[in-house]
Design a protein around this motif. Sequence first.
Motif, PDB file in Angstrom:
ATOM      1  N   ASP A 370       0.872  -1.189   0.000  1.00 18.44           N
ATOM      2  CA  ASP A 370       0.000   0.000   0.000  1.00 18.44           C
ATOM      3  C   ASP A 370       0.906   1.235   0.000  1.00 18.44           C
ATOM      4  O   ASP A 370       1.294   1.748   1.052  1.00 18.44           O
ATOM      5  CB  ASP A 370      -0.897  -0.015   1.230  1.00 18.44           C
ATOM      6  CG  ASP A 370      -1.932   1.107   1.212  1.00 18.44           C
ATOM      7  OD1 ASP A 370      -1.736   2.079   0.457  1.00 18.44           O
ATOM      8  OD2 ASP A 370      -2.923   1.010   1.956  1.00 18.44           O
ATOM      9  N   ASP A 372       0.272   4.291  -0.851  1.00 13.73           N
ATOM     10  CA  ASP A 372      -0.346   5.486  -0.265  1.00 13.73           C
ATOM     11  C   ASP A 372      -0.130   5.501   1.251  1.00 13.73           C
ATOM     12  O   ASP A 372       0.137   6.552   1.843  1.00 13.73           O
ATOM     13  CB  ASP A 372      -1.843   5.522  -0.580  1.00 13.73           C
ATOM     14  CG  ASP A 372      -2.114   5.818  -2.043  1.00 13.73           C
ATOM     15  OD1 ASP A 372      -1.219   6.389  -2.709  1.00 13.73           O
ATOM     16  OD2 ASP A 372      -3.210   5.481  -2.531  1.00 13.73           O
ATOM     17  N   LEU A 376       1.894   8.260   3.482  1.00 13.54           N
ATOM     18  CA  LEU A 376       1.289   8.975   4.614  1.00 13.54           C
ATOM     19  C   LEU A 376       2.118   8.796   5.879  1.00 13.54           C
ATOM     20  O   LEU A 376       2.364   9.774   6.613  1.00 13.54           O
ATOM     21  CB  LEU A 376      -0.135   8.472   4.840  1.00 13.54           C
ATOM     22  CG  LEU A 376      -0.908   9.251   5.915  1.00 13.54           C
ATOM     23  CD1 LEU A 376      -2.354   9.478   5.478  1.00 13.54           C
ATOM     24  CD2 LEU A 376      -0.879   8.533   7.258  1.00 13.54           C
TER      25      LEU A 376
END
Length: 1019
Positions: A370, A372, A376
């Motif tokens: 993941d 993303d 983050l």
Amino acid sequence: MPGLVGRSGQLGAWGATLRAFPSRSAFVEVVGEPGIGKTRLLTEFAAVATAEGRRVSWGGGSEFEQEVPFGAFLGIFDELLRDREAEADPLVTAVVSGQPVSSVAAERHRIYRAVRRLLSAAGARVLVLDDLHWADRASLELLSHLLRHPPAGPLLVVGAYRPRQCSPRLAAAIAETAPALDRVRLDVDPLSEDDVAELLGARAGGCAPRRLFLASGGNPFYLEVLRHLPDTAWTAGPAPALDGDLPAPVLAALRRELVDLPADALAVARAAAVIGDPFDPSLLPEVADLPEEAALTGLNTVTERDLVRQEEGRRSFRFRHPLVRSLVYRDSSGGWRIAAHDRARRALAARGGGPLALAPHVLRAATVGDLDAVALLRRAATDVLDTAPATAVEWLRGALSLLPPGRDPAARLEMLVMKTRALAMTGDLGRSRELLHDMLASAPRRPLGLRVALVAQCALVERVLGHYSAAAGMLTAELAEPDLAGTRAHATRPTAPPDAAVPTKAEVPSEAAVPSEAAVPSEAAVPSEAAVPSEAAVPSEAAVPSEAAVPTNAADATAPSDTAEAAEAADPTLSHPLRLELATVAALRGRFEQSRALVAALGDHANRVVVTAAHAVLAVGGAHTGAIHQARRSVERAAAGVDAMSDRELSGVLDAVGQLGWAETLLEQHAAATRHLERGLALSRRFGQNHVVTYFLLGRCFAANALGELATAVELAGDAAESAQLIASRPMTAMAHALRASAELWLSGPEGAAPWAERAVAATDRHTWWWDAAGGALSRVRLAQGRLAEARDLLADVLSRPAGCMRPTWLALRAEIALAAGDLPLARRSAAEAVDEATALELAGQRGGALVAAARVHLADGRLDLAEDAARRAEEDQHAVGQPLPRARALVTAAEIALAAGDAAAAAEHTRRAKAIARERGATGLRPPVLDLERRLGARLPRPSEPDPAGGAGVLGALTGRERQIAQLLAAGLSNKEIAERLVIAPRTVETHVTRVLRKLAVRSRAGVARLLPDSDPV
């Protein structure tokens, strides 16, 4: 059930503490096992305080949010900022709102001071901190700061924790409190059998109370759970078994509460456990995956069942006890928790939540690949790196675990480098070093720029740890590699080959080769680059290779093109970072000739950044080892380079700015050093380079001591100590305490200086260069206390190490100790050596200190003409380099000599001038010898002449612009608080200025200021 029972002793102690508050601030520890009633006791304490008109603010740790920065204080911050009487602070506001703190405020201790100012402005307040055993690291550091440096106003802190879960970090945070802060410990023990009977409302001899007492062990929470069990749930037999932290019957009872819940209510309880404690009920429908009406119905049910309770005056809810939340969370299936955390992330993101709010849920929900989530967590770690580096480490660990092997090596490397910085900032240099070595072991030789950056960074950490042999060996080996050896041929002219041999185990330890520089104005040593590593503990961002220099895939990493190899081999700048680092290490080891050989060829480089860095190394190395002429030439070149660079350009070589500043202090160029160190400090804050902050603070503190800016020196020493402690640097903490001792010796005499000098010695080890600073400072204090044997032994250890540029200072101190002990032969030899060596170094300040010692020896020998000449020259030398307090000491010596010669007029004049300097600088430590001189002169000297009766302009001329403003407002009758509001500064700052104004105007009160300035108006 009746109210609080069995706690009369704790309530009595709390009542006594409240009666002493606010005249006495205090820290109250409430210590007990899980479920013993700590939170109930805190609630009662808060109720009593509120009933007496005290303002109470709540905070505390949370089991599943230990990575949230300042989590234990966020509720308190929010309340303080909403208080209209409190002075809002942008740093605290940013922390509360979850926004990253700008790099200008990068030092964590500046945030802690902002909180302290906020509390001061808020007035007397009670802070209640529950579950400190779950507090995050940033919260514990803040708590430690507040306990050691309480705000100006009254403060009562009540903290509760479990003793068996008290981490070493929590223990360290609460171990030390300020002398002005009372400390009370309240142990919360199990209830007695009679207490249990009273709590149950039955006779002590009844069957049920005894059974419950035995099963609960007198624990109120267990008792509350067990009393609802039906008789069929009990079995005869021994005491109940434990399951984890809870007895098995308690677990069974709690689970019965959950099993009996309707499905929607159970989903709500589990969602609440995922969201946090306290939790926002508006998030429940999405996190529980229920329609809004069903979620609200479920919330009503769990509230009616007393699993959760609404916070008074707020829309948020929290579990009735952390153990309940823990059980609800842990009893949820792993898959459900992952999905719920993902739903929580999406719900918070839809409401505009930033990375800091989303990161805890992303950490628990994201899957490998993941990207993303990786981005983050990486951004969240960047946002908290300067304020909560321990949290940054956890989020980077999570991000790295989500990145698939072989995917985006550039991003992986950048996060690994950031993790080394975060580890170092937490003080965990060992793990930072291990990670760097692991990275080097697996890093390919190509691209060469990446390899060079990693080696330089790893060597830097080894240097900061004091592993000079390891750093030198690593750098030397890397420079000998054929690919870098080729670049070296392009980069240098023929020079004497450096001493590049890798040190063996038989080599003398590197610390022993480096003399330290102490900390007392003009007579004490100056911390050198050796004593104060400019990188402090964290690799510079400038050393992190850009993405362009990092291979984008495995093939690029292992098989660079021939063109790329040729281009790198032709780049003569690649070896410069390694050569500069090796030169710095060589200087630290006392090998100045090797250091000079390594960078001499770079002194005429076409790139002015390289030239400046090279001369900065030469300057500090030369100044430190006594190669003064070389040092002065290099200081001139380095200063020209630094002054010509823009702030952005200079931000990449702040190490060189620090080295230049320290070289200037060693050369007694204190004004220039102050200018460069202040610029470096400002840039380190502006560009977020926290790793050099402590170095600049210590350098600026030394310069302030030398210039007689004692209040500034004390403040800077405090800042430096805080900064050093945050990176767990004991040696730099010791240096800060030694510098504080120097200022206190002038300010308040030996009794005020002794605790700081003793702390300095306790924070370091003998036979290291740190010992010189600490031992020298304590030796001078012991001399002032008359403890001559201790002073002699401490200084003997300092002088046993290799000579450095501060040797004349130590020889002069040895002469004074010998003189006080009646050993005139040793005093004569030491004073003569001190004068000769200081003269050879052409350092007027040190020569002045040596001449004072010589003058005192001549006085003891009865050679008054020689004594008078030495004292006169000493005063002239100190005046020439702008060191007012050593100058005052020379004047005191001159007065004693004049008295011995029978020249009362000259003695009176010398005494008057010394007294004027001492009064102007607030140096009450000079009061005893001045008073003794006045007594011997037969009368006290007249006070300074009265100001011009036509007005206060003449008096105001001695004040700074800010002091003039404050003097006029004082004369107009304004209070400190009113002045702070008028000038938009902190009340503590006003107090400092008021003290200086009263001292400079030679008055004792505000009324005296008003008499001097009768026409002032509060404009």
